[in-house]
Structure formats: structure tokens, C-alpha cells
Scaffold this motif. Structure first.
Motif, PDB file in Angstrom:
ATOM      1  N   SER A 118       0.724  -1.259  -0.038  1.00  0.00           N
ATOM      2  CA  SER A 118      -0.049  -0.044  -0.006  1.00  0.00           C
ATOM      3  C   SER A 118       0.888   1.375   0.162  1.00  0.00           C
ATOM      4  N   THR A 119       2.048   1.330   0.725  1.00  0.00           N
ATOM      5  CA  THR A 119       2.872   2.497   0.614  1.00  0.00           C
ATOM      6  C   THR A 119       4.158   2.445  -0.102  1.00  0.00           C
ATOM      7  N   GLY A 120       4.667   1.195  -0.368  1.00  0.00           N
ATOM      8  CA  GLY A 120       5.920   1.044  -1.158  1.00  0.00           C
ATOM      9  C   GLY A 120       6.923   1.077  -0.135  1.00  0.00           C
ATOM     10  N   GLU A 121       6.919   1.150   1.254  1.00  0.00           N
ATOM     11  CA  GLU A 121       7.855   1.139   2.069  1.00  0.00           C
ATOM     12  C   GLU A 121       8.592   0.003   2.302  1.00  0.00           C
ATOM     13  N   LEU A 122      10.011   0.281   2.113  1.00  0.00           N
ATOM     14  CA  LEU A 122      11.029  -0.935   2.229  1.00  0.00           C
ATOM     15  C   LEU A 122      10.915  -1.559   3.529  1.00  0.00           C
ATOM     16  N   VAL A 123      10.568  -2.756   3.794  1.00  0.00           N
ATOM     17  CA  VAL A 123      10.696  -3.328   5.158  1.00  0.00           C
ATOM     18  C   VAL A 123      11.723  -4.376   5.323  1.00  0.00           C
ATOM     19  N   SER A 124      12.081  -5.293   4.511  1.00  0.00           N
ATOM     20  CA  SER A 124      13.065  -6.186   4.585  1.00  0.00           C
ATOM     21  C   SER A 124      13.844  -6.595   3.245  1.00  0.00           C
ATOM     22  N   GLU A 125      15.102  -6.999   3.721  1.00  0.00           N
ATOM     23  CA  GLU A 125      15.790  -7.349   2.583  1.00  0.00           C
ATOM     24  C   GLU A 125      16.607  -8.583   2.674  1.00  0.00           C
ATOM     25  N   LEU A 126      16.859  -9.603   1.850  1.00  0.00           N
ATOM     26  CA  LEU A 126      17.796 -10.845   1.948  1.00  0.00           C
ATOM     27  C   LEU A 126      18.733 -10.730   0.760  1.00  0.00           C
ATOM     28  N   THR A 127      19.843 -10.635   1.193  1.00  0.00           N
ATOM     29  CA  THR A 127      21.012 -10.683   0.252  1.00  0.00           C
ATOM     30  C   THR A 127      21.473 -12.069   0.072  1.00  0.00           C
ATOM     31  N   SER A 128      21.401 -12.853  -0.862  1.00  0.00           N
ATOM     32  CA  SER A 128      21.821 -14.228  -1.063  1.00  0.00           C
ATOM     33  C   SER A 128      23.403 -14.295  -0.980  1.00  0.00           C
ATOM     34  N   THR A 129      23.910 -15.464  -0.857  1.00  0.00           N
ATOM     35  CA  THR A 129      25.217 -15.741  -1.163  1.00  0.00           C
ATOM     36  C   THR A 129      25.625 -15.414  -2.414  1.00  0.00           C
ATOM     37  N   ILE A 130      26.824 -14.419  -2.313  1.00  0.00           N
ATOM     38  CA  ILE A 130      27.500 -14.200  -3.552  1.00  0.00           C
ATOM     39  C   ILE A 130      28.728 -15.021  -3.786  1.00  0.00           C
ATOM     40  N   GLU A 131      28.553 -16.116  -4.675  1.00  0.00           N
ATOM     41  CA  GLU A 131      29.761 -16.937  -4.966  1.00  0.00           C
ATOM     42  C   GLU A 131      30.982 -16.311  -5.643  1.00  0.00           C
ATOM     43  N   ARG A 132      32.131 -16.157  -5.135  1.00  0.00           N
ATOM     44  CA  ARG A 132      33.236 -15.683  -5.762  1.00  0.00           C
ATOM     45  C   ARG A 132      34.509 -16.606  -6.074  1.00  0.00           C
ATOM     46  N   VAL A 133      35.160 -16.350  -7.117  1.00  0.00           N
ATOM     47  CA  VAL A 133      36.074 -17.326  -7.404  1.00  0.00           C
ATOM     48  C   VAL A 133      37.559 -17.209  -6.685  1.00  0.00           C
ATOM     49  N   PHE A 134      37.833 -15.957  -6.559  1.00  0.00           N
ATOM     50  CA  PHE A 134      39.404 -15.664  -5.829  1.00  0.00           C
ATOM     51  C   PHE A 134      39.126 -15.107  -4.450  1.00  0.00           C
ATOM     52  N   LYS A 135      37.940 -14.940  -3.980  1.00  0.00           N
ATOM     53  CA  LYS A 135      37.822 -14.455  -2.535  1.00  0.00           C
ATOM     54  C   LYS A 135      36.772 -15.492  -2.101  1.00  0.00           C
ATOM     55  N   SER A 136      36.660 -15.343  -0.757  1.00  0.00           N
ATOM     56  CA  SER A 136      35.543 -16.080  -0.003  1.00  0.00           C
ATOM     57  C   SER A 136      34.231 -15.763  -0.297  1.00  0.00           C
ATOM     58  N   ASN A 137      33.218 -16.620  -0.621  1.00  0.00           N
ATOM     59  CA  ASN A 137      31.953 -16.001  -0.665  1.00  0.00           C
ATOM     60  C   ASN A 137      31.292 -15.420   0.404  1.00  0.00           C
ATOM     61  N   THR A 138      30.376 -14.700   0.024  1.00  0.00           N
ATOM     62  CA  THR A 138      29.782 -13.842   1.141  1.00  0.00           C
ATOM     63  C   THR A 138      28.633 -14.536   1.884  1.00  0.00           C
ATOM     64  N   LEU A 139      28.398 -14.268   2.892  1.00  0.00           N
ATOM     65  CA  LEU A 139      27.290 -15.042   3.630  1.00  0.00           C
ATOM     66  C   LEU A 139      25.929 -14.207   3.211  1.00  0.00           C
ATOM     67  N   PRO A 140      24.986 -14.711   3.601  1.00  0.00           N
ATOM     68  CA  PRO A 140      23.750 -14.241   3.445  1.00  0.00           C
ATOM     69  C   PRO A 140      23.538 -13.000   4.664  1.00  0.00           C
ATOM     70  N   THR A 141      22.850 -12.014   4.250  1.00  0.00           N
ATOM     71  CA  THR A 141      22.112 -11.077   5.022  1.00  0.00           C
ATOM     72  C   THR A 141      20.803 -10.702   5.098  1.00  0.00           C
ATOM     73  N   TRP A 142      20.250 -10.396   6.218  1.00  0.00           N
ATOM     74  CA  TRP A 142      18.811  -9.996   6.521  1.00  0.00           C
ATOM     75  C   TRP A 142      18.777  -8.714   7.105  1.00  0.00           C
ATOM     76  N   ASN A 143      17.992  -7.904   6.345  1.00  0.00           N
ATOM     77  CA  ASN A 143      17.788  -6.607   7.077  1.00  0.00           C
ATOM     78  C   ASN A 143      16.253  -6.503   7.350  1.00  0.00           C
ATOM     79  N   ILE A 144      15.704  -6.030   8.438  1.00  0.00           N
ATOM     80  CA  ILE A 144      14.437  -5.802   8.638  1.00  0.00           C
ATOM     81  C   ILE A 144      14.040  -4.520   9.172  1.00  0.00           C
TER      82      ILE A 144
END
Length: 173
Positions: A118-144
Motif C-alpha cells: 500500500s505504501t511502497g515502504e521498504l521493510v526487509s531485504e535478504l541478500t543471497s550468498t554471492i559466490e566468488r572465484v578468488f575470494k571467500s563467498n559472502t554469507l547471506p544477510t537479512w535486514n528488517i
């Protein structure tokens, strides 16, 4: 926003840690499987009490405690009827009095974005694991958003994100 980090790339079997302060466990997700498929994913609070469950076979969400109930995924989500092409955007609502959320995936940022319809207000995000070749993969994060104070709604949003990301990964395989 409250920020959390998963301690594993597998979001359905992970401790969900506060990203600030002492990095304490806020929730834990566990998934039981049989030989062929996922059975149930539970979400436990910091005390080890099961607060929510996704039954993959029965296609239901259950939230325990006050305001808790068990509902079919088909009753909780709907597609956008105006979209003629396949899209990852879905609309989710836990109760008839609750907010309806627009949930969509952004390929460019590998992030699930949840807004109040109804408002378009951002309430949450989940960022997936980002796989990398030469660095460690990033872990998922959740914001609410801190504006989501109702624990049932917070659990519902977390479970929607766990469900959506798991289904997205299943489609990739």
C-alpha cells in the motif's frame, strides 16, 4: 533496520546472528529431509523454542504462539495479475488484517526486496550468498525494518524470504 548475518551459505540450516554488537544468535533455521526431499524447515528463537515452520510437502506455513496459525502457501501468496510474463514478484499476506507485502528478487544485487504494497515502504531485504572465484563467498544477510515490531509479522517475513530464496535456488539447479 535491524541487520542479521547467516552463519552458513545454507539459509535453511543456519544460525541467524545479530550483525551488530555481540553477534548473538537471534534465530536458528533447521531443515529435516528424507532421502528424496525437504520435509520441514523450522525457525527457532534464541531460547531454542520453535516459532515457525515451513512444511515443504504440505506447502504450509505455521507460526506458533500468539497470533499463530497454520496456512496454505496458496492462500498466503498471489501473483501479480497484471504481469503477463514470468516474474519473481509475489504478494504475501499473513492475515486478513495484516499488511500485504510485495516480494521481488533483484538479479543485479542478488537481493530479495520486501515492501509494503500500500505504501511502497521498504521493510526487509535478504541478500543471497554471492559466490566468488578468488575470494571467500559472502554469507547471506537479512535486514528488517524496526517499524515491524509485531513478532508474528517479523517471523512471517523471514519465512517468506527463506521460502522464496530456496525456491529460486531450486529453479537454478
Amino acid at each position: 533496520m535491524d541487520s542479521f548475518t547467516f552463519d552458513s551459505e545454507r539459509i535453511t540450516k543456519s544460525a541467524i546472528l545479530s550483525a551488530r554488537g555481540n553477534r548473538s544468535v537471534h534465530y536458528t533455521s533447521n531443515t529435516s529431509k528424507n532421502l528424496f526431499a525437504r520435509q520441514c524447515t523450522t525457525v527457532e528463537d534464541a531460547t531454542g523454542t520453535i516459532r515457525g515452520a515451513i512444511d515443504w510437502k504440505e506447502r504450509t506455513f505455521e507460526i506458533m504462539g500468539e497470533g499463530g496459525k497454520k496456512e496454505s502457501v496458496d492462500l498466503l501468496k498471489r501473483k501479480d495479475p497484471s504481469q503477463t510474463f514470468a516474474t519473481s514478484t509475489r504478494f504475501w499476506r499473513w492475515s486478513s488484517q495484516g499488511e500485504e507485502y510485495k516480494v521481488r528478487y533483484s538479479n543485479s544485487t542478488s537481493t530479495w526486496i520486501v515492501t509494503v504494497l500500500s505504501t511502497g515502504e521498504l521493510v526487509s531485504e535478504l541478500t543471497s550468498t554471492i559466490e566468488r572465484v578468488f575470494k571467500s563467498n559472502t554469507l547471506p544477510t537479512w535486514n528488517i525494518s524496526r517499524d515491524v515490531r509485531n513478532e508474528t509479522e517479523r517471523l512471517f517475513i523471514l519465512m517468506v524470504l527463506l521460502y522464496s530464496e530456496t525456491k529460486r535456488l531450486d529453479r537454478q539447479d
